[in-house]
Design a protein around this motif. Structure first.
Motif, short mmCIF file in Angstrom:
data_model
loop_
_atom_site.label_atom_id
_atom_site.label_comp_id
_atom_site.label_asym_id
_atom_site.label_seq_id
_atom_site.Cartn_x
_atom_site.Cartn_y
_atom_site.Cartn_z
N GLY A 168 6.85 12.63 -7.38
CA GLY A 168 7.86 11.61 -7.10
C GLY A 168 7.77 11.09 -5.68
O GLY A 168 8.49 10.17 -5.29
N ALA A 169 6.89 11.68 -4.88
CA ALA A 169 6.73 11.22 -3.48
C ALA A 169 5.97 9.89 -3.47
O ALA A 169 5.26 9.56 -4.43
CB ALA A 169 5.94 12.26 -2.69
N ASP A 170 6.12 9.14 -2.37
CA ASP A 170 5.28 7.95 -2.22
C ASP A 170 3.87 8.42 -1.88
O ASP A 170 3.69 9.39 -1.15
CB ASP A 170 5.81 7.07 -1.08
N ARG A 171 2.88 7.71 -2.43
CA ARG A 171 1.48 8.11 -2.22
C ARG A 171 0.75 7.11 -1.38
O ARG A 171 0.93 5.91 -1.57
CB ARG A 171 0.74 8.14 -3.56
N ARG A 172 -0.11 7.57 -0.52
CA ARG A 172 -1.05 6.70 0.20
C ARG A 172 -2.42 7.36 0.05
O ARG A 172 -2.58 8.53 0.38
CB ARG A 172 -0.72 6.62 1.69
N ILE A 173 -3.39 6.56 -0.41
CA ILE A 173 -4.73 7.10 -0.61
C ILE A 173 -5.61 6.65 0.57
O ILE A 173 -5.73 5.45 0.81
CB ILE A 173 -5.36 6.56 -1.93
N PHE A 174 -6.18 7.60 1.30
CA PHE A 174 -7.06 7.20 2.39
C PHE A 174 -8.53 7.36 2.01
O PHE A 174 -8.88 8.19 1.16
CB PHE A 174 -6.74 7.92 3.71
N ARG A 175 -9.37 6.53 2.62
CA ARG A 175 -10.80 6.58 2.32
C ARG A 175 -11.34 7.96 2.66
O ARG A 175 -10.89 8.60 3.63
CB ARG A 175 -11.56 5.49 3.10
N HIS A 176 -12.33 8.38 1.88
CA HIS A 176 -12.83 9.75 1.97
C HIS A 176 -13.17 10.17 3.40
O HIS A 176 -14.00 9.52 4.05
CB HIS A 176 -14.04 9.90 1.05
#
Ligand code: PMP
Length: 405
Positions: A152-160
């Motif tokens: 349920g948290a907000d997600r941020r995907i960072f580049r590898h």
């Protein structure tokens, strides 16, 4: 059967996408790993396994097996309950104490697999920390992705492994919201290692928690085999370390190690921990012997030998002009770059040469980077490697794959 067509349609599209999975039916024989027998339609044949995650051969170690025999003889098979309702045994308690001590933390918690450990822990963190934002490396394992999704948290995907991208994302967010950075040490398909120290520095700067998956590193790196964080002197900067007992430790199960209050909260809230039968005591007993052995002299010897074997295989691939990928760990991926040829290479190695290495295709890796992933270890000798290289070269040419000069 009702709705049968839906199942058949799903299978058709999986096949069309080249994602249909065929398992090799293996019989491992005590004392003979990496040799095994595989059952085919036309009978059984001896093969050499090159893709096992039993990296150090601990799944057939005498001390591990003796511990398991003793546990089963004195205790029996299953634990008989969830941890809460009669399923906590001496073996579970001792194992959790050992894992906490291994990682220099005040607590540890056992799960039935590494997958469950990631999923249950990450999904629960969102309930403990309202407004949580989780920053997740784009190559994180499916179990982390699933846990983060369910948190349920907000997600941020960072580049590898991209520290600057992560910084930009964090800077963009409200400084007062709780934050967690989730990443791995050894990435299992490329064999690279995350910039752990730089992530810890960022976490300190922005008051974020750190969550490190060391599944492919525990037993394998560091003075006592506690993982890459131990090797790099960073264990105390990681808030939650997650590991498995199913790879280098040779048994089965997963865990987290962290501050005792974190452990206590997850233990009390994570449904993937609470509502399931606890690990068989026999597994816990085997894991305990395995960890104790790998923390000591024998573990150090195996780790040195293991690194040497991985380096030797990479060198042999390079000398043969095979496109070994740039791995800094024990994982040795060979780039094929075509899903059909990757599968054909693996099939021919298995059926014609008795060499077993599973093809790794999309979605496990991006399209165009299909590969074979080798995990050489102390159990593989040089003769096996030479046999492997010449078999690959023969099939490589047959399939018209390119070779370096
Ligand atoms: N994390 C990573 C990075 C993995 O590769 C895996 C399994 N391959 C897991 C977690 C899950 O561990 P387990 O096999 O113990 O469920």
């Amino acid at each position: 059967m009702k709705h049968l067509k839906a199942f058949e349609d799903a299978l058709t599209s999986i096949r069309d996408e080249g994602r249909y999975r065929v398992f090799v039916d293996l019989h491992r024989h005590r004392g003979r790993f990496p040799k095994a027998t595989a059952r085919f339609e036309d009978g059984e044949r001896e093969i050499t396994v090159w893709c096992s995650n039993d990296y150090l051969g601990m799944g057939q170690d005498d001390d591990v097996l003796t511990g398991m025999h003793e546990a089963i003889d004195s205790f029996g098979a299953g634990s008989g309950g969830t941890r809460n309702i009669s399923g906590t045994t001496r073996f579970h308690v001792e194992l959790e104490n050992e894992l906490a001590d291994l990682h220099g933390k005040s607590g540890a918690l056992l799960f039935t697999s590494g997958y469950v450990a990631n999923d249950a822990t990450l999904s629960t963190l969102g309930k403990i920390l309202p407004g949580l934002i989780i920053y997740s490396d784009e190559l994180n394992h499916a179990s982390m992705i699933e846990g983060i999704r369910r948190s349920g948290a907000d997600r941020r995907i960072f580049r590898h492994n991209d520290v600057e991208h992560l910084r930009a994302l964090i800077e963009n967010d409200d400084a007062d919201r709780p934050k967690l950075i989730a990443f791995e040490s050894v990435y299992s398909m490329d064999g690279d290692i995350g910039p752990i120290e730089a992530f810890c520095d960022l976490a300190d700067e922005f008051n974020a928690l750190t969550y490190l998956d060391e599944v492919h590193a525990v037993g394998m790196y560091g003075e006592e085999g506690a993982g890459v964080a131990q090797r790099e002197g960073l264990m105390d900067r990681i808030d939650i370390i997650e590991g498995t007992l199913g790879k280098a430790f040779g048994v089965m199960g997963g865990y987290i190690a962290a501050h005792e209050s974190v452990i206590d909260a997850i233990r009390s809230m994570a449904s993937g921990f609470i509502f399931t039968t606890s690990t068989c005591p026999v597994m816990a007993a085997g894991a305990l012997n395995s960890i104790r052995k790998l923390r000591g002299e024998e573990g150090r010897r195996l780790r040195v030998d293991h690194q040497a074997k991985a380096a030797l295989l990479k060198e042999k691939f390079r000398k043969a002009g095979l496109p070994v990928m740039d791995s800094v760990t024990h994982i040795v991926p060979l780039l094929v770059g075509d899903p059909e040829k990757c599968k054909a290479l693996s099939d021919t190695l298995l059926f014609d040469f008795g060499i077993y290495v599973q093809p790794i295709n999309y979605p496990t890796v991006p399209r165009g980077t299909e590969r074979l992933r080798f995990t050489p270890g102390p159990v593989h000798d040089e003769a096996m490697m030479d046999e492997l290289v010449s078999a690959i070269l023969a099939v490589w040419k047959q399939l018209g794959l390119e070779q370096a000069a």
